[in-house]
Design a protein around this motif. Structure first.
Motif, PDB file in Angstrom:
ATOM      1  N   LYS A   9      28.422  32.113  43.050  1.00 16.68           N
ATOM      2  CA  LYS A   9      28.987  33.451  42.891  1.00 16.68           C
ATOM      3  C   LYS A   9      29.805  33.766  44.143  1.00 16.68           C
ATOM      4  O   LYS A   9      29.465  33.334  45.245  1.00 16.68           O
ATOM      5  N   ARG A  11      31.466  37.044  46.207  1.00 19.49           N
ATOM      6  CA  ARG A  11      31.456  38.500  46.294  1.00 19.49           C
ATOM      7  C   ARG A  11      32.178  38.948  47.549  1.00 19.49           C
ATOM      8  O   ARG A  11      32.364  38.160  48.489  1.00 19.49           O
ATOM      9  N   ASP A  12      32.581  40.204  47.540  1.00 23.20           N
ATOM     10  CA  ASP A  12      33.178  40.776  48.740  1.00 23.20           C
ATOM     11  C   ASP A  12      32.109  40.894  49.816  1.00 23.20           C
ATOM     12  O   ASP A  12      30.947  41.202  49.534  1.00 23.20           O
ATOM     13  N   THR A  59      40.485  40.427  54.000  1.00 20.61           N
ATOM     14  CA  THR A  59      39.624  40.259  52.837  1.00 20.61           C
ATOM     15  C   THR A  59      38.649  39.155  53.190  1.00 20.61           C
ATOM     16  O   THR A  59      39.050  38.087  53.643  1.00 20.61           O
ATOM     17  N   TYR A  61      35.179  37.058  51.688  1.00 25.37           N
ATOM     18  CA  TYR A  61      34.267  36.793  50.591  1.00 25.37           C
ATOM     19  C   TYR A  61      33.089  35.959  51.093  1.00 25.37           C
ATOM     20  O   TYR A  61      33.237  35.137  51.989  1.00 25.37           O
ATOM     21  N   LYS A 105      37.512  29.044  44.533  1.00 23.75           N
ATOM     22  CA  LYS A 105      37.114  30.343  43.974  1.00 23.75           C
ATOM     23  C   LYS A 105      37.782  31.487  44.740  1.00 23.75           C
ATOM     24  O   LYS A 105      38.221  32.475  44.149  1.00 23.75           O
ATOM     25  N   SER A 106      37.868  31.349  46.059  1.00 22.03           N
ATOM     26  CA  SER A 106      38.447  32.405  46.896  1.00 22.03           C
ATOM     27  C   SER A 106      39.935  32.573  46.639  1.00 22.03           C
ATOM     28  O   SER A 106      40.434  33.699  46.567  1.00 22.03           O
ATOM     29  N   LYS A 108      41.586  31.915  43.896  1.00 20.37           N
ATOM     30  CA  LYS A 108      41.762  32.577  42.597  1.00 20.37           C
ATOM     31  C   LYS A 108      41.513  34.073  42.700  1.00 20.37           C
ATOM     32  O   LYS A 108      42.301  34.888  42.218  1.00 20.37           O
ATOM     33  N   LYS A 109      40.420  34.448  43.328  1.00 19.27           N
ATOM     34  CA  LYS A 109      40.043  35.865  43.451  1.00 19.27           C
ATOM     35  C   LYS A 109      41.052  36.620  44.311  1.00 19.27           C
ATOM     36  O   LYS A 109      41.509  37.704  43.945  1.00 19.27           O
ATOM     37  N   PHE A 112      44.448  36.933  42.489  1.00 21.30           N
ATOM     38  CA  PHE A 112      44.310  37.815  41.337  1.00 21.30           C
ATOM     39  C   PHE A 112      44.252  39.273  41.784  1.00 21.30           C
ATOM     40  O   PHE A 112      44.892  40.139  41.205  1.00 21.30           O
ATOM     41  N   GLU A 113      43.466  39.552  42.830  1.00 26.46           N
ATOM     42  CA  GLU A 113      43.312  40.923  43.310  1.00 26.46           C
ATOM     43  C   GLU A 113      44.573  41.466  43.976  1.00 26.46           C
ATOM     44  O   GLU A 113      44.851  42.653  43.902  1.00 26.46           O
TER      45      GLU A 113
END
Length: 134
Positions: A9, A11-12, A59, A61, A105-106, A108-109, A112-113
């Motif tokens: 997973k 998360r921020d 940012t 994560y 994963k990072s 992509k996130k 996207f954000e």
């Protein structure tokens, strides 16, 4: 061994991660591979960490496994059209391929954000072979 990204997973980062990220930052191997090698004191880190949580140019994560055990972090610092990245993996998870999962994963996130194109930059010491290969 290829890692399934579905068992992790992302998360921020939040204020509860302050001690965790300080421990990661002061890890012996992390300090040796950093451009600034001195140990980071708690007060400096606390001030810095609160700043990055409030600063829209940062940012960060945290990646965990399904049992919420923290595996590592990635931080993006946006400067103009560049995003400087910083990655740390917990000592207990190093050498197992988790950094590439974390980055994938990072990315992509983050993209996207942000809906913005940035040129990614990772500044790495010449002796930091794991980060260079990543």
């Amino acid at each position: 061994m290829k890692k399934s990204i579905n068992i992790f997973k992302l998360r921020d980062s939040n204020i509860n991660d302050e001690k965790l990220t300080l421990d990661w930052a002061n890890d012996k191997a992390v300090r040796e591979n950093s451009f600034t090698t001195k140990i980071i004191n708690k007060e400096e880190h606390q001030k810095w960490f609160k700043n990055i949580l409030m600063n829209p140019n940062f940012t960060q994560y945290i990646m965990t496994d399904l049992k919420d055990r923290p595996i590592g972090q990635v931080r993006f610092e946006v400067r103009d059209k560049f995003a400087f990245i910083d990655v740390s993996i917990d000592i207990n998870f190093r050498g197992k391929g988790f950094s590439s999962v974390l980055l994938g994963k990072s990315f992509k996130k983050f993209f996207f954000e942000n809906k913005t194109k940035y040129l990614l930059i990772a500044e790495v010491k010449k002796i930091n072979f794991p980060s260079i290969s990543l």
